[in-house]
Every structure is written in C-alpha cells, then in structure tokens.
Design a protein around this motif. Sequence first.
Motif, mmCIF file in Angstrom:
data_model
loop_
_atom_site.group_PDB
_atom_site.id
_atom_site.type_symbol
_atom_site.label_atom_id
_atom_site.label_comp_id
_atom_site.label_asym_id
_atom_site.label_seq_id
_atom_site.Cartn_x
_atom_site.Cartn_y
_atom_site.Cartn_z
ATOM 1 N N GLU A 45 -31.400 -32.621 -1.997
ATOM 2 C CA GLU A 45 -32.501 -33.415 -2.544
ATOM 3 C C GLU A 45 -32.069 -34.143 -3.810
ATOM 4 N N LYS A 46 -31.317 -33.469 -4.652
ATOM 5 C CA LYS A 46 -30.879 -34.051 -5.923
ATOM 6 C C LYS A 46 -29.972 -35.254 -5.704
ATOM 7 N N PHE A 47 -29.067 -35.149 -4.726
ATOM 8 C CA PHE A 47 -28.072 -36.198 -4.542
ATOM 9 C C PHE A 47 -28.358 -37.113 -3.344
ATOM 10 N N GLY A 48 -29.454 -36.858 -2.640
ATOM 11 C CA GLY A 48 -29.851 -37.732 -1.549
ATOM 12 C C GLY A 48 -28.923 -37.703 -0.356
ATOM 13 N N VAL A 49 -28.446 -36.503 0.007
ATOM 14 C CA VAL A 49 -27.540 -36.361 1.142
ATOM 15 C C VAL A 49 -28.054 -35.271 2.077
ATOM 16 N N LYS A 50 -27.350 -35.043 3.180
ATOM 17 C CA LYS A 50 -27.748 -34.056 4.173
ATOM 18 C C LYS A 50 -27.297 -32.657 3.744
ATOM 19 N N ALA A 51 -28.140 -31.662 3.991
ATOM 20 C CA ALA A 51 -27.811 -30.265 3.683
ATOM 21 C C ALA A 51 -27.359 -29.532 4.934
ATOM 22 N N TYR A 52 -26.335 -28.705 4.776
ATOM 23 C CA TYR A 52 -25.867 -27.843 5.863
ATOM 24 C C TYR A 52 -25.707 -26.429 5.318
ATOM 25 N N TYR A 53 -25.747 -25.461 6.236
ATOM 26 C CA TYR A 53 -25.700 -24.055 5.830
ATOM 27 C C TYR A 53 -24.490 -23.331 6.416
ATOM 28 N N SER A 54 -23.664 -24.069 7.133
ATOM 29 C CA SER A 54 -22.369 -23.551 7.588
ATOM 30 C C SER A 54 -21.406 -24.725 7.661
ATOM 31 N N LEU A 55 -20.144 -24.462 7.338
ATOM 32 C CA LEU A 55 -19.142 -25.526 7.372
ATOM 33 C C LEU A 55 -18.925 -26.016 8.799
ATOM 34 N N GLN A 56 -18.954 -25.102 9.766
ATOM 35 C CA GLN A 56 -18.762 -25.499 11.159
ATOM 36 C C GLN A 56 -19.786 -26.541 11.579
ATOM 37 N N THR A 57 -21.041 -26.294 11.215
ATOM 38 C CA THR A 57 -22.100 -27.248 11.564
ATOM 39 C C THR A 57 -21.879 -28.578 10.865
ATOM 40 N N MET A 58 -21.472 -28.538 9.604
ATOM 41 C CA MET A 58 -21.226 -29.778 8.876
ATOM 42 C C MET A 58 -20.095 -30.569 9.517
ATOM 43 N N LEU A 59 -19.031 -29.909 9.902
ATOM 44 C CA LEU A 59 -17.897 -30.594 10.521
ATOM 45 C C LEU A 59 -18.276 -31.188 11.877
#
Length: 368
Positions: A45-59
């Motif tokens: 929210e602070k930086f206006g980007v997407k949040a992920y809760y695992s690196l695998q999901t982010m990748l």
Amino acid sequence: MALKIGIVGMGGIGNNHAACYQKDELADLVAVCDVVKAKADAAAEKFGVKAYYSLQTMLESEPDLQIVDVTTGGIDNGSWHFEPAMEAILAGKHVLVEKPLAHDIEEGRQLYAAAEKMKVYLGCNLNHYFTPPAEKAMQYVNEGGVGELVYCLMKMGFNGGEAGYAAAGSPKIKDHPYFHMKAFLTHPFSVMRHFCGDITHIQTFSDRPGFRRNAGDVMVSINSIHVKFANGGVGYLLSQRGDAVYGLGGWWSFEMAGSKGTFAIENCVEKVSYWKAEKGIPAISVQPEPEVTNYGTNDFGTTFGNRLHAFLEDVSNGVPREQLRANGRDALAVLEYTFAVIESYERGGELVRPRRLPPLHGDPLTML
C-alpha cells in the motif's frame, strides 16, 4: 530502461530499499513479498505495488521480474538469506542480498557457486564504501598517492557504554554468542578489502565486558582483530557493540598508510584527510598539515541509495560478473574472514588462514 525489481522481506531494510528504488530512474519496483502478511500488505500500500506472501508465488506471477532484492533477517541477521536467495538464483533472476551473504559459511559458498553456474549477478549490500569520502580515498590510491601498503586501521561499531546497556530480548540475538561477529564484521572487512586487497591471515582477541557477563549476555561483543594482507601489509580492526563510546573518528573510521601517503576517513560519510609523505617531515612531534575534504554531512542513510544505484547501474550496463561492485565473491570473502575470526576466538586467539576464494576464470566474451 528501468529494471523490474521485487523485494523479499519487508522489515526496516526492505522498506528502506523500496523507498530508494522509487527515487531511482533505473528501478521499477513492481512487487514486495513477506511471509508476514501484514508487513507485505503495508509495504504494498505504501509503495503502490503488488503484495505477495511467498517468493514462489511472486516469481510465478511476475515472470518479467529481473532482480530479487533479499532483505530478510533472521538469527544473527542472516539465517533467512539463503533460501530466498537460492530460489531466486535458480529461477534465473539477478539477486542482491542483504549482508551477511549467509548465516553459515557453507551456505555462502553454495550461493556463490549457484550464481556462477546460472550466470546471474549476485550482489551484496556492502554499502559502507559507496560514499564520496571512499571515492576520494580510492582516487588517492589509484593515482599513486598512497603507494605500497604499510598498514590500515579500521574502527567500526556502535557508541554505548554500561549506563545505556540493555540485554537483547529478541530471539534473533539473545543467546547467540556470535551475533555481532556475523551481523556486523562483514562491513568493516569489506572496507578493508576494498582498499587493501585480500586477507591471508587472521588472529583475534575477543571477549565481552563484565556488565554483559553479569546480565547473562553471551554475545562476544568486543573484537580486536589482527590481519595480514596478500600484498604484505598489515591491518587492525577494532569492533564493539555499544560497550564504550568511540573517540577520535567517531563510530566509523578507516586509516590507510602507505609508502607515499596516508588517508583517513571519519564518520564514514563525513570527511577524508590525506597526508603526503615528503622529505623533511619531522619523525615525531610535528604532524604535517593534511589535505581535508569535508562533505558536510553525517547522514549515513545516503549509503543505501548509493549502493543500490551502483548495482542497478552495473546490471544495466551488463558488466562482467567479476566486475560487479560488491559482488558475491566479495561478500563470500568477508564471510570467510568472519568465520576465521570465530575460529581464532574458539582456538584461544590462534592464527587462522581463511579459506582461499574460488578462482576467477573470466568471461571469454568480455576478455578479448
């Protein structure tokens, strides 16, 4: 063109890096990740980007990601570095990891080897020499103003003393005797190696003061470390974690003396002084007037943006991996030195030779 970046670990350092990236034209921060959902959400929210809760999901969700910045902490500020850094490397991403490179020396060796095998950039946040005073000091070195190394003196740690002492309550610090060594010695060793070269011999006298002992604090917080460099020069590193107030030079000072001149950096970012060796200088009593460059600041926070920009610059320019500033091999070197200090301490102050670094083979496409 801006590089797409995802940050793993949204504590203080992760948020600091995110803020730096948003000010850097070479950076495009697209995602943040933390296993603590509240931290990831707050940063997103602070930086206006997407949040992920695992690196695998982010990748998997961000296939165009080019850089993964690992700012996790853990025991001794490093036990959560290896897994995300290795996962990102094996996914073919360039990785910048917070110091120390790893919590365990074998993990550090594996990270370096994996990055070499995958041919990706591996950098480390060795930010203490990404400063104007350090640049000026290196100019003295490169232009022959220092000459052959005679000695270096490094003093770095935290101001403190018995009156302000409080035992650490965090499980990442409490009951871990080598917290200061593993969490912090990487920085002064990186500065010493940056200016003076590889270290071949290490010997330490390390201990903790009585007020720590009386509180049941096991941290080995005072480190008096003697080194020999490959070029024959000698050095000394004093580091302590808030056991006393530092004197001259403040919490961070580095002096390098050579056959043609000496420089000293004070307070990391504040100023650099240079004394030229000339005929007729009195042997004692009278000190020649130095050339002093004062940068008018003591804001250490500027080093983070400087270091991150250098990494982005090197990746953007496609420099050979061994020429990446503060690269994985540099980070592995200072981790080897840290573990040599631990070994020397455990052996009662015996001399230890750090393990040799992996050889540099060079890239045939860049070494024409």
